[in-house]
Design a protein around this motif. Structure first.
Motif, short mmCIF file in Angstrom:
data_model
loop_
_atom_site.label_atom_id
_atom_site.label_comp_id
_atom_site.label_asym_id
_atom_site.label_seq_id
_atom_site.Cartn_x
_atom_site.Cartn_y
_atom_site.Cartn_z
N ILE A 2 33.31 40.97 -22.82
CA ILE A 2 33.36 42.42 -22.62
C ILE A 2 33.65 42.71 -21.15
O ILE A 2 32.92 42.24 -20.26
CB ILE A 2 32.03 43.08 -23.03
CG1 ILE A 2 31.84 42.97 -24.55
CG2 ILE A 2 31.98 44.54 -22.60
CD1 ILE A 2 30.46 43.41 -25.03
N ILE A 3 34.72 43.48 -20.92
CA ILE A 3 35.07 43.93 -19.56
C ILE A 3 35.36 45.42 -19.66
O ILE A 3 36.35 45.82 -20.28
CB ILE A 3 36.29 43.20 -18.99
CG1 ILE A 3 36.13 41.67 -19.10
CG2 ILE A 3 36.50 43.59 -17.53
CD1 ILE A 3 37.36 40.89 -18.68
N GLN A 4 34.51 46.23 -19.11
CA GLN A 4 34.67 47.67 -19.27
C GLN A 4 35.98 48.16 -18.68
O GLN A 4 36.44 47.67 -17.65
CB GLN A 4 33.49 48.42 -18.63
CG GLN A 4 33.43 48.37 -17.12
CD GLN A 4 32.26 49.17 -16.58
OE1 GLN A 4 31.11 48.86 -16.86
NE2 GLN A 4 32.55 50.20 -15.80
N GLN A 5 36.59 49.14 -19.37
CA GLN A 5 37.81 49.77 -18.90
C GLN A 5 37.73 51.29 -19.02
O GLN A 5 37.53 51.97 -18.06
CB GLN A 5 39.01 49.21 -19.67
CG GLN A 5 39.42 47.79 -19.26
CD GLN A 5 39.76 47.68 -17.80
OE1 GLN A 5 40.79 48.19 -17.36
NE2 GLN A 5 38.89 47.03 -17.03
N GLY A 6 37.86 51.82 -20.22
CA GLY A 6 37.86 53.26 -20.38
C GLY A 6 39.26 53.81 -20.26
O GLY A 6 40.21 53.11 -19.87
#
Length: 424
Positions: A199-203
């Protein structure tokens, strides 16, 4: 990690307001000038030093709500040694820099502020912070922390806390981490029940900060550094290495490893729910994972491009106002903040890795030690004014490549670099 706030001594006053702090009441406690004391001196560079103890008076410092308690405690300690009262004024985090720039020239600003290093360029550009005499102390601190507060050869703040992102592993799902990022992805895909390999946050606006360790592993830093390790204005993201990184995140998007649907809150919850064995994040969320009963480890991010995955390092510190009428006691407080005693208090109250090497080595928290090791090869967040143009285009370009809006990754990446340079 936090300790209860000790009772305040009479020498420390706390102002819960968004107004400026002001300077000492010189009618009651006149400050000695360099001509009135034989001990007050200047360094060869003309910076104020603090060889003479202050004779009473008041120093005003702005700090946000997460740091007020620590500086209250430090104010008591400092006051006992120096006789100087530390007036701690609580300000919202987002207001400190801009309010300081606006109020310092009017004489209504504080003597010092507590804030992150990444606003240094703007503070120096507006002439509101003064260099400090740090030459004799620099070797006692993590070199990344000192570099973070250095601009054009001058040190402008005393660092006290460091933070960076790293790889957080859910030990209930996997126990061994591969050496490369591609191997990690393959491992994560094989975990039964896992929705995401990592999981690597982006948005919707992207998040270049959380992708930066992967980018640097391709040898594509945001700016080129000179022989002293200082950032130049030459972009390091152009060329073959930057293109390889852009094409790599395009592949991760097509494979479902990266998604614009995972913003910060969604990413955190997905990891809490056990939907992935790995997450790239910082110490601000690991406490929530531990409180939820998760068994986690913190590790360096494996390389995707063959070079070291170097995250940005953020550093907290204290600046002295160039408009302060209390330069002597302010620099004496800077000296005090450079001691292990003071750095230990800031760690106990804030839970971030100390910038002072001696204090950092004494930290026995395995998770914080993991972040410290992951940031050992990190790079300070750039403070040069040109960084504002980078943020304007960086994350948006990455998310467009990830979600397929920009199908030609190489062309999109070059356009981004061209747009950034046009803003310089």
């Amino acid at each position: 990690m936090r300790k209860s706030l000790i009772a305040l001594a009479a020498g420390v006053s706390v102002v819960l307001t968004a107004c400026g702090g002001g300077t000492a009441d010189t009618n009651e406690t006149p400050e000695p000038t360099a001509s009135e004391t034989t001990e007050a001196t200047e360094s060869p560079s003309g910076e104020a030093t603090s060889e003479a103890p202050a004779d009473g008076g008041t120093l005003t410092i702005w700090a946000d709500e997460t740091r007020v308690a620590a500086f209250q405690q430090l104010g008591e300690m400092f006051g006992e040694e120096s006789g100087v009262t530390l007036d701690v004024v609580q300000k919202p985090t987002g207001d400190i820099g801009q309010d300081f720039i606006a109020q310092a020239p009017t004489g209504q600003g504080p003597d010092m502020i507590v804030t992150a290093h990444d606003g240094l360029g703007q503070l120096v550009e507006n002439g509101v912070v003064a260099p400090i005499d740090f030459a004799s102390k620099a070797d006692l601190f993590n070199p990344v922390a000192v570099q973070a507060f250095t601009l054009e050869g001058n040190v402008y703040g005393v660092p006290y806390a460091m933070e960076n992102i790293a790889l957080v592993r859910n030990n209930e799902l996997v126990q061994d981490t591969p050496a490369t990022f591609d191997e990690l992805i393959a491992q994560g895909k094989a975990v039964e029940g896992a929705e995401f390999p990592i999981i690597i946050q982006q948005g919707p606006s992207g998040d270049a900060y959380h992708l930066y360790p992967i980018q640097t592993s391709f040898g594509a830093p945001v700016f080129v550094t000179d022989e002293n390790g200082d950032y130049t204005t030459e972009l390091g993201m152009e060329g073959e290495n930057g293109t390889k990184f852009a094409e790599y995140i395009q592949k991760l998007g097509k494979d479902g490893v990266l998604s614009a649907d995972l913003g910060g809150d969604q990413a955190k919850q997905a990891f809490l729910d056990g939907k992935s064995p790995y997450m790239i994040t910082g110490p601000w969320w690991t406490s929530e994972f531990v409180d939820a009963g998760m068994d986690i480890s913190v590790l360096p991010v494996p390389s995707a491009g063959g070079e070291t995955a170097a995250p940005f390092v953020g550093v907290q510190g204290v600046y002295v106002s160039s408009y302060s009428e209390n330069a002597l006691p302010a620099n004496q407080f800077v000296d005090f903040l450079s001691t292990k005693e003071a750095q230990d208090v800031l760690f106990e109250q804030g839970g971030r890795v100390p910038a002072l090497i001696e204090s950092a080595e004494a930290v026995d928290d395995e998770l914080l030690q993991g972040f410290n090791e992951a940031g050992a090869e990190g790079q300070p967040m750039p403070v040069i004014p040109e960084m504002a143009a980078v943020w304007e285009f960086w994350g948006g370009t990455e998310v467009a490549i990830i979600n397929g809006t920009s199908p030609d990754a190489a062309a999109a990446w070059q356009t981004m670099n061209d747009n950034i340079k046009a803003k310089f």
